[in-house]
Design an enzyme around this catalytic site. Structure first.
Site, short mmCIF file in Angstrom:
data_model
loop_
_atom_site.label_atom_id
_atom_site.label_comp_id
_atom_site.label_asym_id
_atom_site.label_seq_id
_atom_site.Cartn_x
_atom_site.Cartn_y
_atom_site.Cartn_z
N ARG A 130 73.92 -66.73 -2.38
CA ARG A 130 72.89 -66.67 -3.41
C ARG A 130 72.05 -65.42 -3.15
NH1 ARG A 130 67.32 -69.38 -3.93
NH2 ARG A 130 66.83 -68.55 -5.98
N HIS A 174 63.87 -63.07 -9.06
CA HIS A 174 63.24 -63.59 -7.84
C HIS A 174 61.97 -62.76 -7.60
CE1 HIS A 174 64.21 -66.02 -3.99
NE2 HIS A 174 62.98 -65.56 -3.83
N GLU A 219 61.90 -70.36 -8.30
CA GLU A 219 60.58 -70.97 -8.08
C GLU A 219 59.53 -70.53 -9.09
OE1 GLU A 219 59.42 -70.61 -3.98
OE2 GLU A 219 61.04 -71.92 -3.34
N ASN A 344 65.00 -75.86 -4.24
CA ASN A 344 64.53 -75.24 -2.99
C ASN A 344 63.58 -76.23 -2.36
OD1 ASN A 344 65.73 -72.95 -4.06
ND2 ASN A 344 63.88 -71.69 -4.06
N TYR A 346 61.53 -77.37 1.29
CA TYR A 346 61.17 -77.11 2.68
C TYR A 346 60.40 -78.28 3.30
CZ TYR A 346 62.67 -72.32 1.88
OH TYR A 346 63.43 -71.22 1.60
N GLU A 414 67.88 -73.46 -1.63
CA GLU A 414 67.20 -72.97 -0.42
C GLU A 414 66.71 -74.13 0.42
OE1 GLU A 414 63.76 -70.37 -0.84
OE2 GLU A 414 64.81 -69.20 -2.36
C1 FCB Z 1 60.67 -69.64 -0.87
C2 FCB Z 1 61.12 -68.35 -1.54
C3 FCB Z 1 61.94 -67.46 -0.66
C4 FCB Z 1 61.46 -67.46 0.77
C5 FCB Z 1 61.27 -68.86 1.30
C6 FCB Z 1 60.82 -68.94 2.73
O1 FCB Z 1 59.51 -70.08 -1.48
O2 FCB Z 1 61.88 -68.65 -2.69
O3 FCB Z 1 61.95 -66.18 -1.25
O4 FCB Z 1 60.34 -66.69 0.90
O5 FCB Z 1 60.35 -69.54 0.49
#
Ligand code: FCB
Length: 510
Positions: A130, A174, A219, A344, A346, A414
């Site tokens: 990607r 992006h 995002e 994405n 985290y 992500e």
């Molecule tokens: C996300 C972004 C990516 C990177 C990660 C850690 O929010 O999409 O570009 O910075 O965080």
């Protein structure tokens, strides 16, 4: 006293709304600061479920094992071969915007070293990459004819990926808007949606013979929130008005871009990479549960629900239609029946209802009466950027989207972690925390697949250490280490581990 809509807007705009908005208004993944601590009486889902496996966990056949990057974070060559200036080129030059005064001028020099990057992916046995296209490399000022050298760069990259049997998985935007379009009004300007769909069509024509899988945006809630409301990302504006309008124009652009791509390439598979977070109430109170629902709507659904259902989700106490400049036919235009939902993810987000005093003090809380954390909760371990490791969040979000949107195709576009381990005396990078992170998130994902989710791929953020937006080079997310002085890449322990997982299409037993 409840404010009328007009009173709210006037007081918010006049009284520096942005400055007083809770930092975690959206799950801004690239913001490491943490505010809005909440009580520790979490709801039931806050109990960390273990995703350890006593036996190997197999993934579905043809699963995509990938990594993700973005143009501004890795390419460098910011003004080479006819590339125009982007909002990030401009923003990063301004002292105080980026930690240590770093910029992406050179970044990982992938514009020249992309062959090295592909070699890393081959060594990791990956079958999906990607990456994003820098719009100003294609159209220097955001409109008009294409820069052939920019096209050539991506064309060569795509050819080499196909040659290496790696799927090119392309993000069209992006965050690096051509600066000329920012000068013309940026994302709050409706015209930007038309410029975007022209650019999308152009890319579909030149790469669509070889690229089938595309993401329109990365995002959208992060770049509108961080770029237009709190000003921590490019273009650095701080305005409620601009922010709300930008979100609507991006939704219009998503609809228009979808149609442009499909009309040029009917076989293309088109999605967006949404930043998502498991939104948990801070307590079992009804007020906190409602706050968590609002948080889910604003964080996870603000750009998904318009695309799939032609409406805005219930995040606010009312929809500020006039401020967002929503026109009568717009809710048809924002529709985009996406072929897949990119996620994405985290960390989770913990939401609570502000107390009466806070509501009185901050007029904006009549619109969005929520306090929320950024970077997770306080129970799990923290990565070096301060984000909580919480694999359950991935399971919860994937299952919720699966349930609420009729089992869509999902790609994990992500997930990853910042740990700043460097080479030891022998040059080896032992980043066992990163292995543990991906192992647990992948185990959670495997459970979601077993429970019925249609997940097609996982993309670790990131292939290589790179420019982490406002954090500059201070946070390393890569499976491969980059020495930014020499640009030498070295696969970390996590990269070797990921190579084995990809080769076996399975997580090893622990
Ligand atoms: C996300 C972004 C990516 C990177 C990660 C850690 O929010 O999409 O570009 O910075 O965080």
């Amino acid at each position: 006293m409840r404010l009328t809509r007009r009173e709210f807007v006037q007081s918010a705009l006049g009284a520096g709304f942005a400055a007083t908005l809770p930092v975690g208004f959206f799950s801004a993944c690239s913001v490491s600061s943490k505010t809005g601590a909440v009580p520790s009486a979490f709801g039931a889902s806050s109990v960390a479920r273990q995703f350890a496996a006593s036996s190997e966990i197999a993934f579905p056949k043809n699963f995509f094992w990938g990594t993700a990057t973005a143009a501004y974070q890795i390419e460098g060559a910011w003004n080479e071969d006819g590339k125009g200036e982007s909002v990030w080129d401009r923003f990063s030059q301004i002292p105080g915007n980026i930690k240590n005064g770093d910029t992406g001028d050179t970044a990982c020099d992938s514009y020249h070293r992309w062959r090295d990057d592909i070699a890393l992916m081959r060594a990791m046995n990956l079958n999906s990459y990607r990456f994003s296209i820098s719009w100003p490399r294609i159209q220097a000022s955001g409109s008009g004819s294409a820069n052939s050298k920019g096209i050539d760069y991506y064309s060569r990259l795509v050819d080499a990926l196909l040659e290496a049997r790696i799927r090119p998985f392309v993000t069209l935007y992006h965050w690096d808007l051509p600066q000329a379009l920012e000068v013309a009004g940026g994302w709050p300007n409706r015209d930007t949606a038309s410029r975007f769909s022209d650019y999308v069509e152009l890319m579909a024509r030149v790469l669509g013979d070889r690229v089938t899988d595309w993401m329109l945006f990365n995002e959208p809630s992060v770049f509108t929130y961080s770029g237009y409301l709190i000003g921590e990302h490019a273009p650095g504006r701080k305005s409620l008005w601009d922010f709300l309008r930008a979100t609507h124009v991006v939704n219009l652009a998503q609809g228009a871009g979808f149609r442009a791509l499909k009309s040029a390439r009917p076989q293309a598979r088109v999605g967006t990479a949404f930043n998502m977070s498991a939104c948990e109430p801070a307590s079992d109170s009804e007020a906190d549960k409602l706050a968590a629902q609002r948080t889910h709507a604003i964080t996870n659904l603000w750009f998904l629900e318009p695309a799939l259902k032609g409406r805005y989700p219930d995040a606010f106490t009312y929809l500020p239609e006039t401020v967002m400049a929503i026109k009568p036919d717009d809710m048809d235009k924002v529709r985009a029946p996406l072929d897949f939902v990119g996620i994405n993810l985290y960390y989770r987000t913990i939401a609570s209802s502000p107390g009466a005093m806070e509501r009185v003090a901050h007029a904006q809380e009549w619109l969005f009466p929520v306090r929320m954390t950024t970077g997770g909760g306080e129970q799990g371990p923290k990565t070096d950027i301060g984000w909580e490791v919480w694999p359950q969040a991935l399971y919860d979000v994937v299952m919720r989207i699966t349930r609420d949107y009729n089992r869509p195709v999902i790609e994990i576009t992500e997930s990853g972690c910042a740990y700043n381990d460097g080479p030891d005396a022998s040059g080896k990078i032992t980043d066992s925390h990163r292995i543990e992170y991906h192992r647990q998130y992948l185990a959670a994902l495997a459970r979601a697949i077993t429970d019925g989710a249609d997940v097609r791929g996982y993309h670790a953020w990131s292939l290589i250490d790179n420019f982490e937006w406002a954090e500059g080079f201070s946070q390393r997310f890569g499976l491969a280490y980059v020495d930014f002085k020499t640009q030498k890449r070295t696969i970390k322990g996590s990269g070797s581990w990921y190579a084995k997982v990809a080769a076996k299409n399975a997580l090893p037993a622990t």
